[in-house]
Design an enzyme around this catalytic site. Structure first.
Site, PDB file in Angstrom:
ATOM      1  N   LYS A 161      31.302  47.606  40.369  1.00  0.00           N
ATOM      2  CA  LYS A 161      32.760  47.585  40.533  1.00  0.00           C
ATOM      3  C   LYS A 161      33.430  46.470  39.736  1.00  0.00           C
ATOM      4  O   LYS A 161      34.504  46.673  39.163  1.00  0.00           O
ATOM      5  CB  LYS A 161      33.127  47.472  42.015  1.00  0.00           C
ATOM      6  N   ASP A 181      40.214  52.082  47.498  1.00  0.00           N
ATOM      7  CA  ASP A 181      39.602  51.742  48.789  1.00  0.00           C
ATOM      8  C   ASP A 181      40.646  51.405  49.851  1.00  0.00           C
ATOM      9  O   ASP A 181      40.524  51.822  51.003  1.00  0.00           O
ATOM     10  CB  ASP A 181      38.639  50.558  48.630  1.00  0.00           C
TER      11      ASP A 181
END
Length: 265
Positions: free
Chosen positions: A67, A103
């Protein structure tokens, strides 16, 4: 030409993202494919991103441990991804790479679905952990008006997150007043559930198992709980829109995911 997208991580075989996106692709009748990619290291991940720049891929969802690298390789970074310090979504467009993080949106969608009675505005919430997922949660909950506290085993990491996002680093005593406690940890949190208020909501970002020890302890006290699968599906929806340019069709992907997990509810 078939539009190709997918999810990249290591390990990745356990990912439910291909199942979820595949069901939406089929229902929407798209000429598209969503597959799992397992780059062995950052060099292979960078090569995958280079394929995207070359037009081979429409985009990628990104999971651990890539990420932060995904953010670093992007040409354009959303404010949300910048605040998170990581990206779980890369979209490739004419040689350029756009990075985003869905997210936080997934977390808020999960709360709305499984704890609709919860209004976090003006309420104290505590996030357990200080990694990228915790940052996404903190950013989303702060934007929703919550009083966000971050609790981490290493106080310096909590303080760094709090400083970056304009929230507070807190001690273990803060959970007693929290209206919402979110675990962004990879393992069970060391929290005394008996110390929580009777109307507290517990959320765990993990979905293997679906009912984590943290959530099970909360349920035994009669507390409302929110599971990680709801968040996974919640973050997948905006990803699907960004990757394929259409809304996810009304498919019960949760039922499909539960079957894959061997769960019933």
């Amino acid at each position: 030409m078939t539009a190709l997208a997918g999810v990249a991580g290591q390990p990745i075989a356990h990912s439910l993202s291909p199942l979820i996106h595949g069901a939406w692709i089929e229902a929407a009748g798209l000429d598209a494919e969503y597959r799992a990619f397992a780059p062995a290291d950052e060099t292979e991940f960078a090569a995958l991103v280079a394929d995207g720049r070359a037009g081979v891929l429409r985009g990628l969802n990104v999971t651990a441990p890539f990420k932060a690298t995904a953010l670093a390789l992007a040409d354009e970074v959303s404010e949300t991804a910048r605040l998170c310090g990581s990206a779980n979504l890369l979209v490739f467009d004419e040689g350029r790479v756009r990075a985003d993080s869905t997210d936080g949106e997934g977390l808020m969608a999960a709360l709305a679905e499984q704890a609709p009675q919860l209004d976090v505005e003006g309420r104290p919430v505590v996030i357990l952990g200080a990694g990228g997922a915790a940052r996404a949660a903190a950013a989303a909950l702060k934007a929703a008006g919550a009083g966000v506290g971050v609790l981490n085993r290493t106080p310096a990491r909590a303080e760094a997150l709090a400083s970056d996002l304009g929230v507070r680093a807190v001690g273990p005593e803060a959970v007693a007043d929290a209206r919402l406690v979110v675990s962004a940890l990879s393992g069970p949190p060391e929290i005394d559930v008996e110390a929580l208020r009777s109307d507290a909501v517990l959320m765990d970002m993990t979905y293997r198992p679906l009912l984590t020890p943290f959530l099970a302890a909360g349920r035994s006290r009669g507390l409302a709980t929110v599971d990680g699968l709801a968040m996974l599906i919640g973050q997948a929806r905006p990803s699907f829109r960004a990757l394929f340019g259409v809304e996810p069709p009304p498919v019960d992907v949760r039922a499909l995911a539960l079957a894959a997990l061997g769960e019933t509810s």
